[in-house]
Design an enzyme around this catalytic site. Sequence first.
Site, short mmCIF file in Angstrom:
data_model
loop_
_atom_site.label_atom_id
_atom_site.label_comp_id
_atom_site.label_asym_id
_atom_site.label_seq_id
_atom_site.Cartn_x
_atom_site.Cartn_y
_atom_site.Cartn_z
N TYR A 155 53.87 91.70 100.18
CA TYR A 155 54.97 90.97 99.53
C TYR A 155 56.14 90.79 100.51
O TYR A 155 56.65 89.68 100.69
CB TYR A 155 55.42 91.76 98.29
CG TYR A 155 56.56 91.13 97.51
CD1 TYR A 155 56.32 90.11 96.59
CD2 TYR A 155 57.88 91.57 97.67
CE1 TYR A 155 57.36 89.54 95.86
CE2 TYR A 155 58.92 91.01 96.94
CZ TYR A 155 58.66 89.99 96.03
OH TYR A 155 59.69 89.43 95.31
N GLY A 179 61.36 83.47 83.68
CA GLY A 179 62.09 84.22 84.70
C GLY A 179 63.16 83.41 85.40
O GLY A 179 63.85 82.58 84.79
N ILE A 180 63.29 83.63 86.70
CA ILE A 180 64.32 82.95 87.49
C ILE A 180 64.10 81.45 87.45
O ILE A 180 65.04 80.67 87.32
CB ILE A 180 64.30 83.48 88.95
CG1 ILE A 180 64.70 84.97 88.98
CG2 ILE A 180 65.23 82.65 89.84
CD1 ILE A 180 64.48 85.68 90.31
N ASP A 225 53.95 75.16 86.74
CA ASP A 225 53.56 76.57 86.58
C ASP A 225 52.05 76.61 86.42
O ASP A 225 51.37 75.58 86.53
CB ASP A 225 54.29 77.20 85.38
CG ASP A 225 54.57 78.70 85.60
OD1 ASP A 225 53.57 79.45 85.69
OD2 ASP A 225 55.73 79.09 85.69
N ASP A 275 48.04 75.51 90.07
CA ASP A 275 48.17 76.80 90.75
C ASP A 275 48.73 76.50 92.14
O ASP A 275 48.17 75.67 92.86
CB ASP A 275 46.77 77.45 90.85
CG ASP A 275 46.85 78.88 91.35
OD1 ASP A 275 47.52 79.11 92.37
OD2 ASP A 275 46.24 79.75 90.72
N VAL A 276 49.84 77.16 92.51
CA VAL A 276 50.48 76.82 93.79
C VAL A 276 49.60 77.11 95.00
O VAL A 276 49.89 76.64 96.10
CB VAL A 276 51.85 77.52 93.97
CG1 VAL A 276 52.87 77.00 92.98
CG2 VAL A 276 51.72 79.04 93.90
N VAL A 307 66.26 91.86 89.88
CA VAL A 307 66.66 90.98 88.78
C VAL A 307 65.88 91.37 87.52
O VAL A 307 64.69 91.68 87.60
CB VAL A 307 66.34 89.50 89.11
CG1 VAL A 307 66.97 88.57 88.08
CG2 VAL A 307 66.80 89.14 90.52
N THR A 350 63.65 90.45 84.94
CA THR A 350 62.67 89.42 84.54
C THR A 350 61.38 90.15 84.13
O THR A 350 61.31 91.38 84.21
CB THR A 350 62.31 88.45 85.69
OG1 THR A 350 61.60 89.17 86.69
CG2 THR A 350 63.53 87.78 86.30
P1 NDP Z 1 58.20 85.94 86.82
O1 NDP Z 1 56.90 86.65 86.93
O2 NDP Z 1 59.07 86.19 85.62
O3 NDP Z 1 57.97 84.35 86.95
C1 NDP Z 1 57.17 83.84 87.96
C2 NDP Z 1 56.50 82.58 87.45
O4 NDP Z 1 55.67 82.06 88.51
C3 NDP Z 1 55.58 82.88 86.27
O5 NDP Z 1 55.66 81.86 85.29
C4 NDP Z 1 54.22 82.90 86.93
O6 NDP Z 1 53.12 82.62 86.09
C5 NDP Z 1 54.38 81.81 87.97
N1 NDP Z 1 53.31 81.90 88.95
C6 NDP Z 1 52.84 83.03 89.54
N2 NDP Z 1 51.80 82.73 90.33
C7 NDP Z 1 51.60 81.39 90.22
C8 NDP Z 1 50.65 80.50 90.79
N3 NDP Z 1 49.68 80.94 91.60
N4 NDP Z 1 50.75 79.19 90.50
C9 NDP Z 1 51.71 78.73 89.66
N5 NDP Z 1 52.62 79.55 89.08
C10 NDP Z 1 52.57 80.86 89.36
O7 NDP Z 1 58.97 86.29 88.17
P2 NDP Z 1 60.51 86.23 88.57
O8 NDP Z 1 61.19 85.14 87.85
O9 NDP Z 1 61.04 87.59 88.55
O10 NDP Z 1 60.36 85.82 90.11
C11 NDP Z 1 60.58 84.50 90.58
C12 NDP Z 1 60.64 84.57 92.11
O11 NDP Z 1 61.73 85.42 92.49
C13 NDP Z 1 59.38 85.16 92.73
O12 NDP Z 1 59.09 84.47 93.92
C14 NDP Z 1 59.80 86.59 93.04
O13 NDP Z 1 59.08 87.13 94.12
C15 NDP Z 1 61.27 86.41 93.38
N6 NDP Z 1 62.07 87.61 93.26
C16 NDP Z 1 62.16 88.29 92.07
C17 NDP Z 1 62.91 89.45 91.99
C18 NDP Z 1 63.05 90.24 90.73
O14 NDP Z 1 63.60 91.36 90.77
N7 NDP Z 1 62.58 89.74 89.58
C19 NDP Z 1 63.63 89.97 93.16
C20 NDP Z 1 63.49 89.15 94.35
C21 NDP Z 1 62.73 88.02 94.39
P3 NDP Z 1 52.27 83.88 85.49
O15 NDP Z 1 53.20 84.54 84.54
O16 NDP Z 1 51.12 83.26 84.82
O17 NDP Z 1 51.90 84.75 86.64
#
Ligand code: NDP
Length: 251
Positions: free
Chosen positions: A158, A19-20, A39, A65-66, A191, A193
């Site tokens: 959220y 993702g982002i 991650d 895990d964060v 976005v 993703t």
């Molecule tokens: P994705 O789900 O594509 O990526 C998020 C990543 O964070 C994944 O690899 C996920 O792992 C990891 N992650 C989640 N929980 C944990 C954890 N507890 N410990 C470690 N890693 C973790 O999300 P996006 O790229 O879309 O989002 C990235 C950020 O941008 C987020 O904070 C989201 O809230 C924010 N955002 C996104 C928007 C959108 O439209 N996409 C809009 C606005 C904000 P796993 O796959 O295993 O869960």
Amino acid sequence: MTVALEQGVVAVVTGGARGIGLAVAQRLLGNGVKVACLDRPDADYSAVQSAASSYGVECAILRADVRDQTAVRQVVLTATEIGPVRYAVNCAGIDGLAPSDQVTGAEWKRVVDVDLDGVFFACQAEHEAMRGAGGSIVNIASMSGHIVNRGVDPHVAYGAAKAGVIHLSKGLGVEWAREGVRVNSVSPGYVHTELTAHNAPEVNATFARQTPMGRMAQVDEIADPVLFLLGTGAAFITATDLRVDGGFTAW
Ligand code: NDP
């Protein structure tokens, strides 16, 4: 895009496996910045690893895990093994949709633990890894920390967590300003993703229609402003939030 980033130093990127976060990691590697990708322990790190090898820039994998403050501190401090940590981008996050009168304590906690506590624990560890030498941290918040999304299932936990990220970024930006650590947040609009890929097509079409620019963002359109905030072009910017939302929150 040319960005003024220090070469050979390390950027910690949480949620960097996809993702982002992955887009940010790829952009950093392309600009000669080493990446320590944090991650989930069982995440698939192959995309960031293959970007690192194609750019010939070092990459470290930090499995944690964060939500786990101790584990996050332990792995982030190991990032200094590949170089001095000067940058951090905290992207790890999850959504959680449910009407508030039905949200259980466990579900509320699941979202806030990752989206707010997880960002704070990462900032704490990254600040420590910067070891008094200064640096720049960008936290990914959301436009949902500013507004209540319309036309979607409610997700108060959220939005509240994201509003918290915007405020904690301001607070840390002020607290660490005199030691040369800048802290800002970026608030994306919708976005493309994995997070939005599971939506029904008509939901994403509605998101695009509601956005003044008439579309959702691509991940690189979030990554580039993040790199700007990290770099020297933003040397006098701290404790602020940058909305990257195609105009969504303006109307
Ligand atoms: P994705 O789900 O594509 O990526 C998020 C990543 O964070 C994944 O690899 C996920 O792992 C990891 N992650 C989640 N929980 C944990 C954890 N507890 N410990 C470690 N890693 C973790 O999300 P996006 O790229 O879309 O989002 C990235 C950020 O941008 C987020 O904070 C989201 O809230 C924010 N955002 C996104 C928007 C959108 O439209 N996409 C809009 C606005 C904000 P796993 O796959 O295993 O869960």
